[in-house]
Design an enzyme around this catalytic site. Structure first.
Site, short mmCIF file in Angstrom:
data_model
loop_
_atom_site.label_atom_id
_atom_site.label_comp_id
_atom_site.label_asym_id
_atom_site.label_seq_id
_atom_site.Cartn_x
_atom_site.Cartn_y
_atom_site.Cartn_z
N HIS A 165 -26.45 21.59 0.61
CA HIS A 165 -27.17 22.42 -1.04
C HIS A 165 -25.71 23.23 -1.28
O HIS A 165 -25.37 23.97 -0.76
CB HIS A 165 -28.45 22.60 -0.88
N CYS B 249 0.66 -1.03 -0.18
CA CYS B 249 -0.09 0.09 0.16
C CYS B 249 1.39 1.01 -0.35
O CYS B 249 0.74 2.35 -0.98
CB CYS B 249 -0.90 -0.01 1.10
N GLU C 29 -25.68 15.50 -2.87
CA GLU C 29 -27.20 15.69 -1.75
C GLU C 29 -28.53 14.89 -2.68
O GLU C 29 -30.04 14.85 -2.31
CB GLU C 29 -27.92 17.21 -1.43
N CYS D 43 -1.61 1.78 -2.95
CA CYS D 43 -2.80 2.54 -2.63
C CYS D 43 -2.26 3.93 -2.63
O CYS D 43 -2.65 5.16 -3.43
CB CYS D 43 -3.61 2.74 -1.18
N GLY E 94 -8.64 -5.80 -16.12
CA GLY E 94 -10.13 -5.69 -16.36
C GLY E 94 -10.31 -4.94 -14.57
O GLY E 94 -11.39 -5.04 -14.33
N GLU F 55 -7.57 2.12 -12.81
CA GLU F 55 -6.60 3.20 -12.63
C GLU F 55 -5.78 3.32 -13.55
O GLU F 55 -5.29 4.83 -13.79
CB GLU F 55 -6.47 2.84 -10.42
N ARG G 177 -9.55 -9.17 -21.71
CA ARG G 177 -10.13 -10.12 -22.36
C ARG G 177 -11.50 -10.42 -22.04
O ARG G 177 -12.18 -11.16 -23.28
CB ARG G 177 -9.22 -11.40 -22.16
N LYS H 44 -0.10 5.95 -5.90
CA LYS H 44 -0.95 5.48 -6.93
C LYS H 44 -1.91 6.43 -7.39
O LYS H 44 -2.17 7.29 -7.58
CB LYS H 44 -2.15 4.25 -7.06
N TYR I 69 -9.83 -3.37 -10.96
CA TYR I 69 -10.26 -1.77 -10.55
C TYR I 69 -7.75 -0.67 -10.68
O TYR I 69 -7.52 -0.04 -11.27
CB TYR I 69 -10.36 -1.91 -9.33
C1 FAD Z 1 -1.45 -0.84 -7.24
C2 FAD Z 1 -1.79 -1.00 -6.28
C3 FAD Z 1 -3.38 -0.19 -5.77
C4 FAD Z 1 -3.87 -0.68 -4.66
N1 FAD Z 1 -4.97 0.08 -4.23
C5 FAD Z 1 -5.07 0.39 -3.42
C6 FAD Z 1 -6.64 0.75 -2.70
O1 FAD Z 1 -6.51 2.35 -3.52
N2 FAD Z 1 -7.04 0.57 -1.82
C7 FAD Z 1 -7.29 -0.27 -0.93
O2 FAD Z 1 -7.53 -0.75 0.18
N3 FAD Z 1 -5.81 -1.24 -1.57
C8 FAD Z 1 -5.19 -1.04 -2.30
N4 FAD Z 1 -4.69 -2.48 -2.58
C9 FAD Z 1 -3.96 -2.98 -1.78
C10 FAD Z 1 -3.26 -3.16 -0.67
O3 FAD Z 1 -1.90 -2.20 -1.11
C11 FAD Z 1 -3.32 -4.75 0.03
O4 FAD Z 1 -4.51 -4.89 -0.13
C12 FAD Z 1 -2.67 -4.45 1.29
O5 FAD Z 1 -1.42 -3.99 1.26
C13 FAD Z 1 -2.55 -5.88 1.95
O6 FAD Z 1 -1.86 -5.94 3.38
P1 FAD Z 1 -1.01 -7.02 3.60
O7 FAD Z 1 -0.54 -6.79 4.74
O8 FAD Z 1 -1.38 -8.45 3.30
O9 FAD Z 1 0.20 -7.06 2.73
P2 FAD Z 1 1.81 -6.00 2.50
O10 FAD Z 1 0.91 -4.64 2.31
O11 FAD Z 1 1.88 -6.30 0.75
O12 FAD Z 1 2.51 -6.91 3.05
C14 FAD Z 1 3.43 -7.30 2.57
C15 FAD Z 1 5.09 -6.89 2.67
O13 FAD Z 1 5.40 -8.24 2.73
C16 FAD Z 1 6.72 -8.58 2.67
N5 FAD Z 1 7.08 -9.54 2.17
C17 FAD Z 1 6.81 -10.81 2.47
N6 FAD Z 1 7.21 -11.91 1.62
C18 FAD Z 1 8.28 -11.26 3.24
C19 FAD Z 1 9.18 -12.03 3.61
N7 FAD Z 1 9.03 -13.98 3.29
N8 FAD Z 1 10.31 -12.30 4.94
C20 FAD Z 1 9.91 -10.81 5.21
N9 FAD Z 1 9.08 -9.74 3.87
C21 FAD Z 1 8.44 -10.62 3.14
C22 FAD Z 1 6.38 -7.95 1.45
O14 FAD Z 1 7.63 -7.29 0.89
C23 FAD Z 1 5.36 -6.10 1.94
O15 FAD Z 1 6.20 -5.12 2.34
C24 FAD Z 1 -3.11 -1.64 -3.75
C25 FAD Z 1 -2.55 -2.55 -4.54
C26 FAD Z 1 -1.71 -2.53 -5.24
C27 FAD Z 1 -0.79 -3.43 -5.91
#
Ligand code: FAD
Length: 452
Positions: free
Chosen positions: A436, A43, A441, A48, A175, A181, A198, A51, A177
């Protein structure tokens, strides 16, 4: 004195992992956390946050255009990609520092490196091993790019934030979000943009009306939408540009080809097989109602369990787990009525059931629908239109779903989400006085249902 190095060891310092680690540490739990790439997670680094900064940037083109109708002379504007990219990078670095401080100041031990499971109480990071009473896997997801000829020329959302040069011509494939975006971002920043998907309509799972309305608006902003077609190959040309061959026999020349064709759990090299941790076919870790895997000391939250891939969901899961483990509270994550936004142009905001879902669940429904040109565009010259739609259960008068395509839809729908969680009926919406003049609204002034 515990037999383990830590009470809780978290693999992955992203949305879910950091929240769980910090909260647990604040409760006096001894926490270790490891991160190998993105401090703060997807994120903050490649999701997020950057982006949304790009979405803001991409809107200026349109804003300059709209400004003329309001008397502003804005000749001679131009866009400089390195300025945007580097300012964004500086902001992300600042946030990385904040995340580091949050973890360290809350008492967590941050160990940088790739974590993998050795046994049910041991994690290996680099050459060191750490033992813990409980292990939380919060490793998130990773972009999936299919194997096609020329895959090496394709970028994903991981790379798009760091491009050396801004492309004159961009092709976005997908296809969901993220694809929609980024098509908006590329187009808004001035690239000639095609979106290839597709299926016959993008944004599967959203209300069909919303999907079609959005497609028309996105096309108006100059994105060339190509549905029901796929990419066969990407080939590098002598001049360095990329030729994208499509299944209908046509080709598109581009400077950048970005795939946003889904994300897979980032479980490679995690050692799940060492413990026999059960996974779904796509690799997602299977957990029970308390986020516990089939190995009782190992838990998982966030994108890696593939429930709903959104930051606030990962945060809620991380918090709920920690309150459950260390304060004995029941898990209280409610996956219903999660409001969500797509930051395309204009934005989509949505909460609750789509018309199709409501019908499939046998609700007898009234649809309230309003489509209009926002007041701003009466003199901006923009052809942009706004859609608002409510799905109401006839029997109970309960509002089942609210959908919007229009400026600030995400901001507006967040508040509506609270109303729906509180069980608001259409009568409650009707008795609410509008603000308004706003677009919002309209949600409290829609009186007549659509004739069905
Ligand atoms: C382009 C894009 C736009 C997005 N926009 C939105 C949005 O607008 N709103 C929204 O709510 N969500 C959005 N998301 C989704 C959101 O980023 C994820 O749902 C969220 O980050 C999930 O959190 P998480 O803790 O599960 O994983 P992550 O935030 O991915 O964290 C996992 C972490 O674990 C680390 N990691 C992985 N494997 C290992 C390992 N073996 N050892 C050590 N570290 C490791 C990774 O490097 C990462 O930092 C977007 C995602 C993308 C790709």
């Amino acid at each position: 004195m515990s037999a383990y190095d830590f009470d809780l060891f978290v693999i992955g310092a992203g949305s879910g992992g950091v929240r769980a680690a910090r909260m647990a540490a604040a409760m006096g739990v001894k926490v270790g956390i490891t991160e190998d790439k993105y401090l703060g997670g997807t994120c903050v680094n490649v999701g997020c946050v950057p982006k949304k900064l790009f979405v803001y940037a991409s809107h200026y083109g349109e804003d300059f255009h709209d400004a003329k109708g309001f008397g502003w002379n804005v000749e001679g504007t131009s866009f400089d990609w390195p300025t945007l990219r580097d300012n964004k990078n500086a902001e992300i670095q600042r946030l990385n520092g904040i995340y580091r401080n949050l973890l360290v100041n809350s008492g967590c031990t941050l160990i940088e490196g790739h974590g993998s499971l050795v046994d049910e109480h041991t994690v290996k990071v680099g050459d060191s091993t750490y033992t813990a009473e409980r292990i939380l896997v919060a490793v998130g997801g990773w972009p999936f790019v299919p194997d096609i000829p020329g895959k090496e020329h394709i970028i994903s959302s991981n790379e798009v934030f760091y491009l050396d040069e801004f492309p004159k011509r961009a092709v976005v494939v997908g296809g969901g979000y993220i694809a929609v975006e980024f098509a908006g971002i590329f187009a808004g920043l001035g690239a000639q943009t095609s979106l290839i998907y597709r299926g016959d309509m993008f944004l599967r799972g959203f209300d069909n009306d919303v999907r079609e309305f959005t497609a028309a608006e996105v096309a108006k902003k100059g994105v060339d939408l190509k549905f029901s077609v796929n990419v066969e190959a990407v080939e590098k040309q002598a001049d360095g540009s990329l030729r994208v061959s499509l299944t209908d026999g046509s080709t598109i020349d581009a400077d950048c080809v970005m795939y946003a064709t889904g994300r897979v759990p980032r479980v490679e090299g995690l050692g799940l097989e060492n413990l026999g941790i059960e996974q779904q076919a796509n690799g997602a870790i299977i957990v029970n109602d308390t986020f516990q895997t089939n190995v009782p000391s190992v838990y998982a939250v966030g994108d890696v369990i593939d429930r709903i891939q959104l930051t606030p969901v990962a945060l809620a899961e991380g918090m709920a787990l920690v309150k459950h483990l260390y304060q004995g509270q029941d898990i209280n994550v409610d996956y219903n009525l999660i409001p969500t936004a797509v930051f395309c142009q204009p934005n989509i905001g949505t909460v609750g059931l789509t018309e199709e879902q409501a019908r499939a669940q046998n609700h007898d429904i009234d649809i309230y629908r309003s489509e209009f040109r926002a007041m701003k565009h009466t003199i901006s010259g923009s052809e942009e239109r706004t859609l608002m739609k409510m799905i109401v259960d006839k029997a109970t008068d309960k509002v089942l779903g609210v959908h919007m395509v229009g400026p600030d839809a995400g901001e507006i729908i967040q508040g509506i989400g609270i109303a729906l969680k509180a069980g608001a009926t259409k009568a409650v919406f009707d008795s609410t006085i509008g603000i308004h003049p706003t677009a919002a609204e309209e949600f409290v002034t829609m009186r007549e249902p659509v004739k069905q």
